[in-house]
Motif scaffolding. Structure first.
Motif, PDB file in Angstrom:
ATOM      1  N   GLY B 340      -9.657  -7.345   8.551  1.00  0.00           N
ATOM      2  CA  GLY B 340      -8.336  -7.659   7.991  1.00  0.00           C
ATOM      3  C   GLY B 340      -8.310  -8.978   7.246  1.00  0.00           C
ATOM      4  O   GLY B 340      -9.233  -9.786   7.343  1.00  0.00           O
ATOM      5  N   VAL B 341      -7.245  -9.147   6.482  1.00  0.00           N
ATOM      6  CA  VAL B 341      -7.112 -10.301   5.600  1.00  0.00           C
ATOM      7  C   VAL B 341      -5.704 -10.877   5.749  1.00  0.00           C
ATOM      8  O   VAL B 341      -4.737 -10.126   5.872  1.00  0.00           O
ATOM      9  CB  VAL B 341      -7.331  -9.850   4.131  1.00  0.00           C
ATOM     10  N   VAL B 342      -5.605 -12.194   5.760  1.00  0.00           N
ATOM     11  CA  VAL B 342      -4.295 -12.843   5.757  1.00  0.00           C
ATOM     12  C   VAL B 342      -4.268 -13.822   4.599  1.00  0.00           C
ATOM     13  O   VAL B 342      -5.236 -14.545   4.368  1.00  0.00           O
ATOM     14  CB  VAL B 342      -4.035 -13.595   7.085  1.00  0.00           C
ATOM     15  N   LYS B 343      -3.165 -13.832   3.853  1.00  0.00           N
ATOM     16  CA  LYS B 343      -3.030 -14.775   2.741  1.00  0.00           C
ATOM     17  C   LYS B 343      -1.769 -15.599   2.965  1.00  0.00           C
ATOM     18  O   LYS B 343      -0.661 -15.071   2.878  1.00  0.00           O
ATOM     19  CB  LYS B 343      -2.934 -14.011   1.416  1.00  0.00           C
ATOM     20  N   ALA B 344      -1.933 -16.859   3.271  1.00  0.00           N
ATOM     21  CA  ALA B 344      -0.782 -17.726   3.544  1.00  0.00           C
ATOM     22  C   ALA B 344      -0.538 -18.621   2.340  1.00  0.00           C
ATOM     23  O   ALA B 344      -1.403 -19.411   1.961  1.00  0.00           O
ATOM     24  CB  ALA B 344      -1.053 -18.550   4.801  1.00  0.00           C
ATOM     25  N   PHE B 345       0.637 -18.444   1.722  1.00  0.00           N
ATOM     26  CA  PHE B 345       0.927 -19.167   0.474  1.00  0.00           C
ATOM     27  C   PHE B 345       1.810 -20.403   0.697  1.00  0.00           C
ATOM     28  O   PHE B 345       1.750 -21.344  -0.069  1.00  0.00           O
ATOM     29  CB  PHE B 345       1.668 -18.262  -0.522  1.00  0.00           C
ATOM     30  N   LYS B 346       2.674 -20.349   1.715  1.00  0.00           N
ATOM     31  CA  LYS B 346       3.666 -21.438   1.850  1.00  0.00           C
ATOM     32  C   LYS B 346       3.048 -22.649   2.528  1.00  0.00           C
ATOM     33  O   LYS B 346       3.499 -23.097   3.585  1.00  0.00           O
ATOM     34  CB  LYS B 346       4.869 -20.933   2.650  1.00  0.00           C
ATOM     35  N   THR B 347       1.976 -23.116   1.935  1.00  0.00           N
ATOM     36  CA  THR B 347       1.303 -24.272   2.515  1.00  0.00           C
ATOM     37  C   THR B 347       1.967 -25.543   1.999  1.00  0.00           C
ATOM     38  O   THR B 347       2.594 -25.553   0.933  1.00  0.00           O
ATOM     39  CB  THR B 347      -0.181 -24.277   2.114  1.00  0.00           C
ATOM     40  N   THR B 348       1.814 -26.625   2.762  1.00  0.00           N
ATOM     41  CA  THR B 348       2.409 -27.889   2.312  1.00  0.00           C
ATOM     42  C   THR B 348       1.779 -28.326   1.000  1.00  0.00           C
ATOM     43  O   THR B 348       2.452 -28.808   0.105  1.00  0.00           O
ATOM     44  CB  THR B 348       2.239 -28.968   3.403  1.00  0.00           C
ATOM     45  N   ASP B 349       0.462 -28.148   0.887  1.00  0.00           N
ATOM     46  CA  ASP B 349      -0.218 -28.452  -0.377  1.00  0.00           C
ATOM     47  C   ASP B 349      -0.484 -27.143  -1.112  1.00  0.00           C
ATOM     48  O   ASP B 349      -1.313 -26.342  -0.680  1.00  0.00           O
ATOM     49  CB  ASP B 349      -1.540 -29.172  -0.077  1.00  0.00           C
ATOM     50  N   PRO B 350       0.223 -26.869  -2.229  1.00  0.00           N
ATOM     51  CA  PRO B 350       0.057 -25.568  -2.918  1.00  0.00           C
ATOM     52  C   PRO B 350      -1.366 -25.352  -3.434  1.00  0.00           C
ATOM     53  O   PRO B 350      -1.751 -24.227  -3.743  1.00  0.00           O
ATOM     54  CB  PRO B 350       1.066 -25.636  -4.062  1.00  0.00           C
ATOM     55  N   GLU B 351      -2.163 -26.409  -3.559  1.00  0.00           N
ATOM     56  CA  GLU B 351      -3.564 -26.244  -3.971  1.00  0.00           C
ATOM     57  C   GLU B 351      -4.432 -25.819  -2.797  1.00  0.00           C
ATOM     58  O   GLU B 351      -5.599 -25.503  -2.959  1.00  0.00           O
ATOM     59  CB  GLU B 351      -4.111 -27.573  -4.538  1.00  0.00           C
ATOM     60  N   LYS B 352      -3.871 -25.924  -1.600  1.00  0.00           N
ATOM     61  CA  LYS B 352      -4.641 -25.573  -0.402  1.00  0.00           C
ATOM     62  C   LYS B 352      -3.999 -24.418   0.340  1.00  0.00           C
ATOM     63  O   LYS B 352      -3.639 -24.516   1.514  1.00  0.00           O
ATOM     64  CB  LYS B 352      -4.773 -26.794   0.513  1.00  0.00           C
ATOM     65  N   GLU B 391      -9.856 -22.022   1.576  1.00  0.00           N
ATOM     66  CA  GLU B 391      -8.703 -22.700   0.992  1.00  0.00           C
ATOM     67  C   GLU B 391      -8.828 -22.710  -0.520  1.00  0.00           C
ATOM     68  O   GLU B 391      -9.933 -22.646  -1.079  1.00  0.00           O
ATOM     69  CB  GLU B 391      -8.555 -24.123   1.559  1.00  0.00           C
ATOM     70  N   GLY B 392      -7.695 -22.816  -1.179  1.00  0.00           N
ATOM     71  CA  GLY B 392      -7.682 -22.799  -2.645  1.00  0.00           C
ATOM     72  C   GLY B 392      -6.408 -22.136  -3.120  1.00  0.00           C
ATOM     73  O   GLY B 392      -5.473 -21.909  -2.338  1.00  0.00           O
ATOM     74  N   VAL B 393      -6.373 -21.782  -4.424  1.00  0.00           N
ATOM     75  CA  VAL B 393      -5.175 -21.141  -4.953  1.00  0.00           C
ATOM     76  C   VAL B 393      -5.357 -19.626  -4.898  1.00  0.00           C
ATOM     77  O   VAL B 393      -6.222 -19.077  -5.586  1.00  0.00           O
ATOM     78  CB  VAL B 393      -4.889 -21.601  -6.396  1.00  0.00           C
ATOM     79  N   ILE B 394      -4.602 -18.978  -4.068  1.00  0.00           N
ATOM     80  CA  ILE B 394      -4.715 -17.515  -3.938  1.00  0.00           C
ATOM     81  C   ILE B 394      -3.634 -16.851  -4.785  1.00  0.00           C
ATOM     82  O   ILE B 394      -3.876 -15.912  -5.516  1.00  0.00           O
ATOM     83  CB  ILE B 394      -4.571 -17.105  -2.456  1.00  0.00           C
ATOM     84  N   LYS B 410     -14.712 -15.053  -4.363  1.00  0.00           N
ATOM     85  CA  LYS B 410     -15.498 -15.522  -5.519  1.00  0.00           C
ATOM     86  C   LYS B 410     -14.617 -15.640  -6.757  1.00  0.00           C
ATOM     87  O   LYS B 410     -14.566 -16.677  -7.407  1.00  0.00           O
ATOM     88  CB  LYS B 410     -16.637 -14.547  -5.807  1.00  0.00           C
ATOM     89  N   ALA B 411     -13.887 -14.560  -7.060  1.00  0.00           N
ATOM     90  CA  ALA B 411     -13.072 -14.547  -8.277  1.00  0.00           C
ATOM     91  C   ALA B 411     -12.013 -15.634  -8.236  1.00  0.00           C
ATOM     92  O   ALA B 411     -11.645 -16.203  -9.252  1.00  0.00           O
ATOM     93  CB  ALA B 411     -12.423 -13.188  -8.451  1.00  0.00           C
ATOM     94  N   LEU B 412     -11.490 -15.916  -7.038  1.00  0.00           N
ATOM     95  CA  LEU B 412     -10.437 -16.910  -6.929  1.00  0.00           C
ATOM     96  C   LEU B 412     -11.007 -18.324  -6.798  1.00  0.00           C
ATOM     97  O   LEU B 412     -10.250 -19.297  -6.803  1.00  0.00           O
ATOM     98  CB  LEU B 412      -9.556 -16.594  -5.718  1.00  0.00           C
ATOM     99  N   GLY B 413     -12.328 -18.416  -6.652  1.00  0.00           N
ATOM    100  CA  GLY B 413     -12.981 -19.730  -6.529  1.00  0.00           C
ATOM    101  C   GLY B 413     -12.542 -20.482  -5.281  1.00  0.00           C
ATOM    102  O   GLY B 413     -12.263 -21.687  -5.323  1.00  0.00           O
ATOM    103  N   LEU B 414     -12.439 -19.751  -4.164  1.00  0.00           N
ATOM    104  CA  LEU B 414     -11.971 -20.391  -2.935  1.00  0.00           C
ATOM    105  C   LEU B 414     -13.107 -21.146  -2.244  1.00  0.00           C
ATOM    106  O   LEU B 414     -14.280 -20.812  -2.391  1.00  0.00           O
ATOM    107  CB  LEU B 414     -11.408 -19.339  -1.986  1.00  0.00           C
ATOM    108  N   LYS B 415     -12.710 -22.113  -1.463  1.00  0.00           N
ATOM    109  CA  LYS B 415     -13.687 -22.916  -0.740  1.00  0.00           C
ATOM    110  C   LYS B 415     -13.683 -22.484   0.722  1.00  0.00           C
ATOM    111  O   LYS B 415     -12.630 -22.385   1.355  1.00  0.00           O
ATOM    112  CB  LYS B 415     -13.303 -24.402  -0.849  1.00  0.00           C
TER     113      LYS B 415
END
Ligand code: HEM
Lengths: 330, 549
Positions: B340-352, B391-394, B410-415
């Protein structure tokens, strides 16, 4: 974990194979005697008439028991009779094995390839013996017993799996019906294919005897003419075809309940369809000028080839929703 | 009696057509005759069988789309050829369609004239009595004393009528025929096949299928927007969907617990649902694998199931970055290890923004290398969820649709911030800290979800009707014997009557000889029981007599 009932079932099955094998030898002996006999009457001109009397004359045999064999044929019949008796003993053992397997698994004994082979061959023998009560087909005893020994041998060595419960998708009355009807249809197709094969040999012999070339297969002289074999094969195929039509329909209904569509060109569905179409072709061939006789007999064998292919190759090697062989997949 | 022959040959004459100089119209007529000949029907049937084979060798888009993707990847050299030949869509390909359409044109062209011919035959009287019975496949004769020719023919006609033969007197003879149902059945069978094909064709346009994943405790409404995927027929419109909603209360699954080859195998799935139709009261129902639920013109099938993790992802300051019930995809039905996959967008730092990819092990067991595996498909306190974290911009706010089951790191360039050596792991009720000061993840619970397929196919009933009719037609056509019988009476000089009997099969008829013999016996008995004596009985075991055999 080994189920003791299943072990007993396997033991019975192996005994059945042994007895079928002995029955095969007896039937083969009968064929050899037929061969010798046919040689003896060549030239005396009595062969065919003698035979006619024994077969009760053409199509009437289908509805009336054949009259008693003339004294000359009595001796030869003893090994055929022994073969038949052995076949019945083997059948009892075989039926015991199938029933015990069902009891051990607490469900119908036709849910994987091992069980399908076991029950399928049982039905083949039953169909053969059933038809035998109305038509004298003892000349096919060797073919049928030989084939059953072969299939059961492959099943016990290659397909045997421990009893296991059914996957939810297979828990359906339609499965019980679908597979049962398929097995029954296969039983009739088997007998019809054997008849068509003999018909082809016989037709060749009849063609040759017209240009006075002796054939090596003397025993064919004691077997009904190609025309009659064709009629028998046709009648038996008709029963198989009706059963196969039900197989197709019950399968579609089951697929609709289990997968939400009645037809989806799954590999197994494709082959069930191919078999149905080939046999429809066979039925047409009998009414088509230029295809009657030898042509239609070949079609019958092609149809049966597809049945075997569907069971032996598609189940094991093809990918699809019906992966019910119970064998580990690679 | 042998192969079916008479009454059919008018449909095979096309085989013998030789073509001298023909005008365009004659050519057309000739081509039509060829197409509707029995031999063409046979060849098209065989062609259909052969054409169906490649679709079982190659994976098909419709039945096995993943197989197609794998095949393409594994055989790049052949993809061009196979695509050009429509090898992944065999059953809708031009060539496959051409074969069955030709077959059905041939079928219609064959059935219509036969229908006309048959209608005429059904109304016509049985044919004139042949002059020489000896040439017929089955014939016999007997002499009878003490009766008149008229009485004898009357008696024969009565007997034949009682046996449901249609009869006709020709002088001192009676001609009888039965088994018109054989041809009726044949025509019904072929006609119903056309019905099946047409219904499937037309009905397909009204069909639609939707897939939806429903976690326990949630519901879905029968609206196009609620389906994860929906496949629509040509005639689909917005009001094709009737309003109803379905809530999954509970999904019960039982597994084989006995050690053995079947250990862990699912034995039963039962979904307990509450449905509510437009304006109706809620109704509790169950759906099982082999028994769909019928509601609002659709059938709802339970085709899949899995675990969903109820998770909350928090930022370092405790605010919620994401919370919800995320379905995981089972990788193996025996252990239910799920991905499974979880994508959390409402982070304090939008770049993270936080991406989690991992496994859910229903019954987790540690392996020697420190990783986990599931050894049984049941979930509970023994369950474990283990994530890799990124972490990164999803989601860049562009509203591009994303697959909720996939995170293309890879495509999103996540760390990657947590991996094999430091996974983010937790059991039910536990909270794990995320590395790099990202916050934490809490596993509130694990529930089951059901994957439902919802189908609407209004043509099914009609297809079933035509299939039923064709089976009926097939059985009558194959099993009803069609035959003619004749009885002829001749007065002899000594006052005795010579009574002759004969029979002719039309099509396969194993009972012909018995029919003639029984008729003779009963006829004799009805005239002068005990007095009649058989003169001769002749049987022609082979098919002589039937013209084309
Ligand atoms: C979709 C294609 C077809 C299928 C699946 C099919 C199937 C069958 C089957 C199963 C039978 C035997 C049962 C019966 O007598 O009703 C049969 C018989 C027959 N079919 Fe077809 N058929 C097809 C197309 C055609 C076509 C195109 C023609 C005409 C050219 C045709 C003419 C006949 C005739 C004349 C018989 C009777 C044969 C006999 O007396 O034994 N069929 N068909």
């Amino acid at each position: 974990m080994v189920n003791p009932l299943d072990q007993l079932s396997e033991l019975l099955l192996v005994s059945a194979i042994v007895v079928y094998a002995i029955a095969f030898i007896a039937f083969a002996f009968d064929l050899a005697r037929r061969s010798a006999e046919a040689q003896a009457v060549v030239g005396s001109g009595a062969g065919r008439d003698d035979l006619r009397a024994e077969q009760g004359g053409g199509v009437a045999v289908l509805v009336e028991a054949p009259p008693a064999a003339p004294p000359a044929a009595k001796g030869r019949r003893s090994s055929a009779r022994a073969g038949l008796a052995l076949m019945i003993i083997a059948l009892v053992l075989h039926a015991g094995a199938v029933v015990l397997r069902g009891v051990a698994a607490e469900r119908v004994p036709w849910a994987n390839m091992y069980e399908f082979s076991m029950t399928g061959t049982l039905v083949m023998v039953l169909v053969f013996l059933g038809v035998l009560t109305r038509i004298d087909l003892r000349f096919l005893g060797a073919v049928i017993t030989g084939f059953v020994v072969l299939l059961l041998g492959i099943a016990t060595v290659g397909f045997h799996v421990e009893v296991s419960p059914l996957q939810p998708a297979l828990q359906s009355y339609w499965l019980v019906l679908h597979v049962l009807v398929a097995i029954l249809g296969t039983g009739f197709f088997t007998l019809a294919a054997a008849l068509s094969a003999v018909q082809l040999l016989q037709a060749r012999r009849e063609r040759r005897s017209q240009d006075v070339r002796p054939t090596r297969l003397k025993l064919l002289a004691t077997v009904p003419e190609a025309d009659r074999l064709e009629n028998l094969a046709y009648r038996i195929t008709v029963v198989g075809f009706i059963l196969w039509t039900f197989t197709l329909i019950a399968g579609a209904i089951w697929a609709d309940h289990a997968w939400g569509r009645y037809w989806g060109w799954d590999t197994k569905e494709v082959w069930t369809f191919i078999i149905w179409v080939v046999y429809a072709g066979y039925l047409h061939a009998r009414a088509t000028l230029g295809w009657r006789g030898t042509g239609s007999a070949w079609l019958n064998l092609i149809g049966y080839g597809s049945v075997l292919f569907n069971f032996g190759v598609v189940n094991v090697f093809f990918k699809g929703l019906h992966t019910y062989s119970g064998l580990p997949t690679s | 009696m042998s192969r079916p022959s008479d009454g059919r040959d008018e449909f095979v004459v096309a085989d013998e057509v030789v073509a001298p100089r023909l005008g365009p119209l004659e050519w057309l007529r000739w081509a039509w005759r060829q197409l509707t000949s029995m031999r063409t029907a046979l060849l098209l049937l065989l062609a259909l069988a052969i054409a169906a084979v490649p679709g079982s060798l190659l994976p098909q888009e419709s039945a096995d789309p993943n197989g197609v993707i794998q095949w393409r990847a594994a055989n790049p050299a052949f993809v061009g050829v196979v695509d050009a030949l429509q090898g992944f869509t065999v059953y809708t390909s031009v060539w496959f369609s051409a074969i069955y359409l030709l077959l059905f044109v041939s079928l219609i062209g064959c059935v219509v004239p036969r229908l006309r011919h048959h209608l005429k035959a059904v109304r016509a009287a049985p044919p004139r009595t042949p002059s020489r019975f000896a040439r017929l496949p089955v014939s016999s004769a007997a002499t009878v004393q003490g009766s008149t020719a008229a009485d004898a023919v009357d008696a024969a006609e009565r007997l034949l009528k009682r046996r449901r033969y249609r009869t006709k007197r020709y002088g001192d003879s009676v001609s009888a025929e039965r088994g018109y149902l054989r041809e009726t059945g044949n025509l019904l069978f072929h006609g119903a096949l056309v019905g099946v094909l047409l219904t499937v064709f037309v009905g397909g346009g009204f069909t639609w299928t939707g897939q939806v994943v429903v976690p326990t405790g949630t519901s879905f409404a029968n609206l196009e927007s609620q389906y994860d995927t929906i496949t629509k027929g040509r005639f689909f419109s917005d009001d094709s969907l009737q309003k109803y909603s379905l809530k999954l209360d509970r999904l019960d699954v039982t597994y084989e617990k006995q050690l053995g080859p079947a250990f862990g195998q699912p034995l039963d799935y039962t979904a307990h649902v509450t449905t509510r139709t437009d304006g109706g009261a809620p109704v509790e129902r169950t759906i099982k694998v082999n028994s769909p639920l019928d509601i609002g013109g659709t059938s709802v099938y339970l085709l899949g199931n899995g675990y969903a993790a109820d998770l909350t992802v928090r930022n370092a300051d405790g605010s919620v970055a994401w919370t919800g019930v995320q379905p995981f995809q089972p990788q193996d039905p025996r252990t239910m290890t799920s991905l499974g996959v979880v994508k959390a967008f409402k982070t304090t730092d939008p770049e993270k923004q936080i991406g989690l990819v991992g496994f859910l092990y229903p019954t987790a067991a540690e392996r020697t290398d420190g990783t986990y595996a599931s050894i049984f498909p049941s979930a509970g306190s023994q369950s474990l969820v283990s994530f890799f974290a990124y972490e990164g911009v999803i989601d860049d706010g562009s509203g591009r649709p994303q697959n909720v089951y996939e995170l293309d790191t890879k495509a999103l360039g996540l760390k990657q911030v947590a991996g094999r050596t430091n996974p983010v792991q937790m059991g039910i009720g536990q909270t794990a800290t995320l590395p790099d000061g990202l916050g934490s993840v809490t596993l509130n619970g694990i529930t089951r979800y059901a994957a439902f397929d919802v189908h609407h196919d209004p043509s099914q009933g009609l297809v079933a009707l035509f299939v039923g009719l064709s089976v009926l037609g097939l059985i009558t056509s194959l099993l009803v014997p069609r035959r003619r019988l004749w009885v002829k009476v001749t007065e002899q000089q000594d006052g005795d009557l010579l009574v002759e009997y004969a029979g002719l099969a039309r099509g396969d008829d194993p009972g012909l000889e018995r029919a003639v013999a029984d008729l003779q016996r009963d006829h004799r008995d009805s005239l002068e029981p005990g007095l009649a004596r058989a003169v001769s009985t002749s049987v022609h075991p082979r098919g002589g007599g039937t013209g084309a055999a």
